[in-house]
Design an enzyme around this catalytic site. Sequence first.
Site, short mmCIF file in Angstrom:
data_model
loop_
_atom_site.label_atom_id
_atom_site.label_comp_id
_atom_site.label_asym_id
_atom_site.label_seq_id
_atom_site.Cartn_x
_atom_site.Cartn_y
_atom_site.Cartn_z
N LYS A 263 45.54 39.50 44.73
CA LYS A 263 45.66 39.01 43.57
C LYS A 263 45.26 37.86 42.57
CE LYS A 263 50.61 38.41 40.71
NZ LYS A 263 49.67 37.74 40.34
N ARG A 264 45.09 36.84 43.68
CA ARG A 264 45.03 35.85 43.29
C ARG A 264 43.08 35.58 42.59
NH1 ARG A 264 44.96 33.58 48.00
NH2 ARG A 264 47.16 32.75 47.75
#
Length: 503
Positions: A263-264
């Site tokens: 997600k980062r």
Amino acid sequence: MTKNVRVRFAPSPTGPLHIGGVRTALFNYLFAKKNNGTFVLRVEDTDQNRYVEGAEQYIIDSLNWCNIPFDEGPGKNEKFGPYRQSERKHLYKQYADELIASGNAYYAFDTAETLDFHRKDHEAKGKTFIYNWHNRLKLSNSLSLSAEETQTKLDAGEDYVIRFKSPQDETLHLTDIIRGDIKIDTNILDDKVLFKSDGMPTYHLANIVDDHLMEITHVIRGEEWLPSLALHYQLYKAFGWETPEFAHLPLILKPTGKGKLSKRDGDKLGFPVFPLKWTDPKSGDISRGYKEDGYFPEAMVNFLAFLGWNPGTEQEIFDLDALINAFELERVNKSGARFDPDKIKWFNHHYMQEQSNDVLAESFKSQHSELAEIDVNYIAMAIGLVKERATFISDYWDLTHYFFVAPSEYDEKASKKAFKEDTKPLMTQLIEMIDGIDDFSVVNLQTKIKGWITSNDIGFGKVMMPLRLALVGALQGPDVFDIMFMIGKNESIKRIEKVINKL
């Protein structure tokens, strides 16, 4: 294949479904449909500490949006239900007991402090602590204790786990559809925990029992489960059950190609990693979704199919039916697949062109209050003129706003290029000429205006550039005569007059 193909997608409801999970679900779906099989959804929610409210429904909604709905699962064709592991807890203890009775598992009473001591002791000696035949008899378990001592501990309610008894000095010969033959030395395998005294199974036991009871024929899952393959094979053997075929999908890598997509990475580079928007029920944090960002499900599915699989041809555009027909697990790659945010945009652009203008117009209109009073057929005509330039429905306002609203300002750089000393009189003459045109069709406008320019020996740029600026506000957009036809004679003249007044 002699048996009816049954595959399962078994996510944990611990948060939103990652794009990697969607890819796993897709490959299971394609394989099932290719073989006239059944696609099962099983919710692996035994870890109640990590359970997130709404995550299960999010998973179902995501599959439905991608047009890969499950055939069998919670609330749907519950032939082998229940399909939530938390509702199947009563099943697992009997199978754990069966393994103990057959000598394939044993009770272990070691405390966390004891195990930590042994790990640190091994590290100090430059070794790795593995709980197996090397040291079982030195630890507190039903193999090192007498039957009476073991029963006393159980009767006293001491905490315990049930461990699988991994064999000594054996070589396992395993087969993976994607990775081929795999050899594993059992001497390096842990005696994995299968069951705990709190009545909860670990993933390994619950997974195997459920796959067997649900008659799963093929286990298609992510590469991260490859280290568990040896244990799972041994469990099938210990129970005397037929082993399903296994296929471990490659990782989805960061856009750089280094490391697993997270997600980062999406937050940093500006793209979603979830199919739908997700609002964290605890923090309230919102994560973007491909649906809300304007992607078509067809584009996402087509894109995901190529993350690790290829058809062996140059063809890249596949609708769902074509993917089903072409899909083969043997054509899935072993190596990781790099996630390319620009490639999914390319797919989305293609599927945008496949959409009907009427459908796009309805969606576009619903997103802009400025269009509330505009006839949807007019909007569809405008979209048809600019469609090839659009990747998302959200692009249409920038591409078509001048069909609905007269420009309030004009591009500064373009104005310097288009507006000359003779622009004002030329535009004044153009208005007079346009005002006399009765047939305001595209073809007639083109004939009349171009004929006027030619017959008066005027450079085309001297008329067409300021005309476009008057109509659009910039030197962009579709054919000028299409724009004039769309907005009509009165509006065309009004916009040219507005430019004249600014000169």
